[in-house]
Write a protein that holds these residues in place. Sequence first.
Motif, mmCIF file in Angstrom:
data_model
loop_
_atom_site.group_PDB
_atom_site.id
_atom_site.type_symbol
_atom_site.label_atom_id
_atom_site.label_comp_id
_atom_site.label_asym_id
_atom_site.label_seq_id
_atom_site.Cartn_x
_atom_site.Cartn_y
_atom_site.Cartn_z
ATOM 1 N N ALA A 49 -77.376 -3.858 -40.489
ATOM 2 C CA ALA A 49 -78.929 -3.844 -40.869
ATOM 3 C C ALA A 49 -79.430 -3.410 -39.575
ATOM 4 O O ALA A 49 -80.571 -2.560 -39.761
ATOM 5 C CB ALA A 49 -79.236 -5.402 -41.243
ATOM 6 N N TRP A 50 -79.242 -3.650 -38.582
ATOM 7 C CA TRP A 50 -79.923 -3.254 -37.018
ATOM 8 C C TRP A 50 -79.589 -1.714 -36.955
ATOM 9 O O TRP A 50 -80.496 -1.193 -36.411
ATOM 10 C CB TRP A 50 -79.326 -4.207 -35.892
ATOM 11 N N VAL A 51 -78.520 -1.120 -37.014
ATOM 12 C CA VAL A 51 -78.232 0.024 -37.186
ATOM 13 C C VAL A 51 -79.200 1.004 -38.153
ATOM 14 O O VAL A 51 -79.684 1.890 -37.713
ATOM 15 C CB VAL A 51 -76.611 0.531 -37.197
ATOM 16 N N ALA A 52 -79.317 0.221 -39.181
ATOM 17 C CA ALA A 52 -80.237 0.906 -40.123
ATOM 18 C C ALA A 52 -81.423 0.954 -39.728
ATOM 19 O O ALA A 52 -82.224 2.033 -40.106
ATOM 20 C CB ALA A 52 -79.910 0.186 -41.619
ATOM 21 N N ARG A 53 -81.896 -0.137 -39.018
ATOM 22 C CA ARG A 53 -83.144 -0.134 -38.810
ATOM 23 C C ARG A 53 -83.531 0.777 -37.474
ATOM 24 O O ARG A 53 -84.620 1.464 -37.645
ATOM 25 C CB ARG A 53 -83.441 -1.407 -38.124
ATOM 26 N N PHE A 54 -82.576 1.204 -36.747
ATOM 27 C CA PHE A 54 -82.743 2.200 -35.735
ATOM 28 C C PHE A 54 -82.637 3.327 -36.357
ATOM 29 O O PHE A 54 -83.599 4.441 -35.928
ATOM 30 C CB PHE A 54 -81.517 1.835 -34.798
ATOM 31 N N VAL A 55 -81.946 3.568 -37.577
ATOM 32 C CA VAL A 55 -82.138 5.140 -38.046
ATOM 33 C C VAL A 55 -83.367 5.238 -38.752
ATOM 34 O O VAL A 55 -84.060 6.202 -38.693
ATOM 35 C CB VAL A 55 -80.749 5.161 -39.258
ATOM 36 N N GLY A 56 -83.928 4.131 -39.203
ATOM 37 C CA GLY A 56 -85.082 4.315 -40.035
ATOM 38 C C GLY A 56 -86.321 4.479 -39.325
ATOM 39 O O GLY A 56 -87.119 5.331 -39.494
ATOM 40 N N LEU A 57 -86.246 3.644 -38.126
ATOM 41 C CA LEU A 57 -87.368 3.915 -37.051
ATOM 42 C C LEU A 57 -87.406 5.334 -36.414
ATOM 43 O O LEU A 57 -88.392 6.096 -36.338
ATOM 44 C CB LEU A 57 -87.323 2.970 -36.012
ATOM 45 N N SER A 58 -86.161 5.887 -36.368
ATOM 46 C CA SER A 58 -85.946 7.208 -35.500
ATOM 47 C C SER A 58 -86.540 8.224 -36.532
ATOM 48 O O SER A 58 -87.525 9.130 -36.239
ATOM 49 C CB SER A 58 -84.568 7.490 -35.406
ATOM 50 N N MET A 59 -86.031 8.120 -37.694
ATOM 51 C CA MET A 59 -86.530 9.005 -38.873
ATOM 52 C C MET A 59 -87.807 8.974 -39.143
ATOM 53 O O MET A 59 -88.533 10.033 -39.493
ATOM 54 C CB MET A 59 -85.617 8.933 -40.017
#
Length: 499
Positions: A320-330
């Motif tokens: 979930a935290w990796v997905a959050r990082f991807v989401g914020l970056s994109m």
Amino acid sequence: MASSDVNVNSQKKMKMMALILMIFTSVFGFANMPRSFYLMGYGAIPWYILSGLTFFIPYAFMMAEYGAAFKNERGGIYSWMEKSVGPKYAFVGTFMWFASYIIWMVNICSTIWIPFSNAIFGKDVTSTWGIFGLNSTQTIGILGIIWIIAVTFTASKGLEKITKVTSIGGTAVVLLNIVLLVGALIVLAANGGHLAEAVTSTQSFIKSPNPGYQSSIGMLSFLVFAIFAYGGIEVTGGLVDQTERAEVTFPKGVTIAALIITVGYSLGIFLCGIFTNWNDVLSTKGVHMANAAYVVMQNLGYQLGQSFNMDQAASLVMGAWVARFVGLSMFLALTGAFFTLCYSPLKQIIEGTPRELWPGKMSEIKDGMPINAMWIQCIVVVLFVALVSFGGDAAAQFFSRIVLMTNVAMTLPYIFLSGAFIAFKKKKEIEKPFEIYKSKASTWIATIVVTFTVGFANFFTIIQPAVDGDLQDTIWMIVGPLFFAAVALLMYARYDRTK
């Protein structure tokens, strides 16, 4: 696809490494790798190599020649085509190019909420959103309409602070590529060298695990996704006069960058297979082209947790935290790009073309911004978003259709530019500071190969849904580009009458 602004007045010339990095940041898009893996699995890799050889490299060299010859023109690609072929051809081609950004904005108005959802919740929950009794697709449409109005209002004030957001987003996306590479290698080592998506034979690099891309037409239509991933190479045409020893450095830099990008995409797709089993992760309900990148990267986080011997719950939290990082970056990258592209293509087409082409006060520039035109553009985007959002389709079909519309509309202007290249080469009065295609044969071969590749890819992308019995998707892909071509011709006919 990304865009870059370069300081034309800079006295310092770019060396080879700076040029390669500039091309890389203009072209390379992180989400293209997991999305391609979702569509084709390892079967995406040969198509990326093929489109690199038949489109990316020869087209980049064309842009280099155009850019060198017309380096002092303000009108960008309009000036290139107008001086090579003629004003009507140039206007239709440039208007199609501009229109492709309108389709891009319609796409982003809807899909930007997926990275936003991932940044907040650690996963895509947009399919559960609903307000005032509206379903998720309609709710996302309403949010998209609010978004484009807010961005247009802010950008029309001439604010330039958004470039900071763009640079932060760009840095985060570079970090994403490092996370993908390092993370995949850790998982590979932890699994004793076994791939999650096994390579059983050469068929693994040909046949797609996705049922929608197993037919010959489906496989051929994927070519447009590969071409779209290389989009933005025309930006490099404007870098020629800023490159040290351009006649040697530029073609070499473009070739090296093209090889790095081609290999980078292919490697990235393969890395996705190290930790992602297609059937286990990507065949589940709710996974579609717009959220595939987040699903794949969330799975990377989960698999990393497993590699570190974490329990199931801790691994899910890591995912979930990796997905959050991807989401914020994109989200940051898309926000920066959206603010730039809501006025930049519009400003270029208005400043490059005759004022009489534009009705009323549309061509007015205030505080460096074409404010009136921006609001007309905003209304067009709102109408498109409303039309598609309230068409009654399911969320997956809705996102897929918009992505396909964007890919087709964005690649069509490449045909106009490559098609004008022969006429450009024939005109002896156009001074050409350096030439890569020095013979008539090489000019014709490059033009035919590039034009045929883009045309071929679009043709199969457009007819594939109809062959599979979904005529509606085919119609939607044709409607966008045809509508804007018709508008361009009507505008030019009106201009012709008033001359």
